[in-house]
Design an enzyme around this catalytic site. Structure first.
Site, short mmCIF file in Angstrom:
data_model
loop_
_atom_site.label_atom_id
_atom_site.label_comp_id
_atom_site.label_asym_id
_atom_site.label_seq_id
_atom_site.Cartn_x
_atom_site.Cartn_y
_atom_site.Cartn_z
N GLY A 1 2.22 1.74 13.03
CA GLY A 1 1.58 1.67 14.34
C GLY A 1 1.64 3.00 15.07
O GLY A 1 1.82 4.05 14.46
N ALA A 2 1.50 2.95 16.42
CA ALA A 2 1.37 4.16 17.23
C ALA A 2 0.27 5.03 16.63
O ALA A 2 0.46 6.22 16.37
CB ALA A 2 2.70 4.91 17.35
N GLU B 1 -5.23 9.94 15.34
CA GLU B 1 -6.40 10.33 14.53
C GLU B 1 -6.05 10.48 13.05
O GLU B 1 -6.90 10.26 12.19
CB GLU B 1 -6.96 11.64 15.12
CG GLU B 1 -8.38 11.97 14.76
CD GLU B 1 -9.37 10.81 14.82
OE1 GLU B 1 -10.13 10.65 13.84
OE2 GLU B 1 -9.39 10.06 15.82
N GLY B 2 -4.79 10.84 12.74
CA GLY B 2 -4.38 10.94 11.33
C GLY B 2 -4.51 9.59 10.64
O GLY B 2 -5.07 9.49 9.53
N HIS B 3 -4.01 8.53 11.29
CA HIS B 3 -4.14 7.18 10.70
C HIS B 3 -5.62 6.79 10.59
O HIS B 3 -6.05 6.21 9.59
CB HIS B 3 -3.43 6.14 11.58
CG HIS B 3 -1.96 6.35 11.74
ND1 HIS B 3 -1.39 6.77 12.92
CD2 HIS B 3 -0.94 6.19 10.86
CE1 HIS B 3 -0.08 6.85 12.77
NE2 HIS B 3 0.22 6.52 11.53
N GLN C 1 6.93 11.30 0.72
CA GLN C 1 6.66 9.85 0.70
C GLN C 1 5.48 9.53 -0.22
O GLN C 1 5.52 8.56 -0.99
CB GLN C 1 6.36 9.37 2.12
CG GLN C 1 5.82 7.94 2.19
CD GLN C 1 5.67 7.45 3.61
OE1 GLN C 1 6.64 7.04 4.23
NE2 GLN C 1 4.45 7.47 4.14
O1 PAF Z 1 4.37 6.43 6.78
C1 PAF Z 1 4.69 5.39 7.39
O2 PAF Z 1 4.21 5.11 8.49
C2 PAF Z 1 5.72 4.46 6.77
O3 PAF Z 1 6.69 5.16 6.10
C3 PAF Z 1 5.08 3.38 5.86
C4 PAF Z 1 4.42 4.00 4.64
C5 PAF Z 1 4.07 2.58 6.64
C6 PAF Z 1 6.16 2.42 5.35
O4 PAF Z 1 6.80 1.78 6.41
#
Ligand code: PAF
Length: 288
Positions: free
Chosen positions: A33-34, A37-39, A155
């Site tokens: 959440g939060a 623009e990246g998401h 990640q």
């Molecule tokens: O990158 C994130 O926001 C978190 O690490 C993820 C991949 C949603 C896992 O909780």
């Protein structure tokens, strides 16, 4: 119409089964959440490849190193849903803690190798928490495709390794980091910066890009990295946790850009920890 929200695995699975029955290809964009623009750029990338896009919103307690950090993490579901609607996401999956980790939950998913060092060295257990929740999100959504930002480069490697190692039928794609005009990588943590810190913050990207240029032109990494640390501290960063050159393929340490490499850093600006990384192109080494 605003993006539909589901909160249970059962409801999620029913929706995805209906989509599949109609022959749709499904993508997932995992988030906490939060949204910024990246998401949203990940959602757009997913929409370009899939017929249906699920965004997940779950602030995963297992990946936080301190209760205070978890408590301070922004929770903005209403605003997040409002941002996703115009972009065209098809579903927002918001399980609560009990749905994700019911009483008696006892399993940890752990990826060795790529999760060690870098953030893994400074955030014990963090990548186990990420791997555990991502494995669950992949299985719960049954998605064909998943999209993650390169901003969290380690990640991305951990998640790719996880999916490959346990034969999950999902294709993981990394998407470029989205930056402010002054270079600062977008992050949900940027809102914690004071106005004065916000002025200092872009030094992280600036230093990384200039070091990457020097290494790409043949400078040996060690002195360049030492100089980079000094530059970040001089700019106003309180502490540099790491500043390292790693292979883009498997995150193993490298000392030059003879093969494609990535510069990665984590540094503290006051009480805010920022991370960033940039590519170091190979093949431009001088023969000197
Ligand atoms: O990158 C994130 O926001 C978190 O690490 C993820 C991949 C949603 C896992 O909780």
């Amino acid at each position: 119409m605003s993006v539909p929200i589901v909160r249970t695995v059962a409801e999620l699975r029913r929706t995805v089964a209906d989509w599949r029955a109609d022959g749709n290809r499904v993508a997932v964009v995992p988030t906490m959440g939060a949204l910024h623009e990246g998401h949203l750029s990940l959602v757009r990338a997913a929409l370009a490849e899939a017929d249906r896009v699920i965004v997940t919103l779950f602030v995963n307690p297992k990946q936080f190193n301190s209760a205070a950090d978890l408590a301070a993490y922004p929770r903005t579901e209403v605003e997040d849903a409002a941002k996703l609607t115009p972009v065209g996401a098809h579903l927002l999956y918001c399980p609560d803690g009990g749905e994700m980790y019911p009483s008696g939950f006892s399993t940890t998913v752990s990826v060795a190798g790529v999760s060690e060092g870098l953030c893994g060295a400074f955030r014990p257990g963090h990548f186990d928490g990420v791997s555990t929740v991502v494995a669950k999100l992949f299985l719960q959504t049954g998605a064909d495709l998943a999209f993650f930002g390169e901003k969290d480069y380690q990640q991305l490697h951990v998640v790719k390794r996880l999916a490959a190692d346990i034969d999950m039928p999902i294709e993981v794609t990394g998407c470029p980091t989205i930056r402010e005009p002054d270079g600062l990588a977008l992050s949900s943590r940027n809102v914690r910066l004071s106005p004065e810190q916000r002025v200092v913050a872009p030094a992280l990207a600036r230093v990384l890009f200039s070091l990457a240029d020097r290494i790409a032109s043949g400078a040996p990494a060690a002195p360049v990295l030492a100089d980079g640390r000094a530059q970040l501290l001089a700019a106003g960063y309180r502490e540099v946790e790491y500043l390292e050159l790693r292979s883009s393929d498997d995150l193993s340490p490298v000392s030059d850009a003879a093969r494609p490499a990535r510069l990665l850093a984590a540094a503290w600006l006051g009480e805010t920890r920022l991370i960033d990384n940039v590519p170091v192109p190979s093949g431009t080494l001088s023969n000197a």
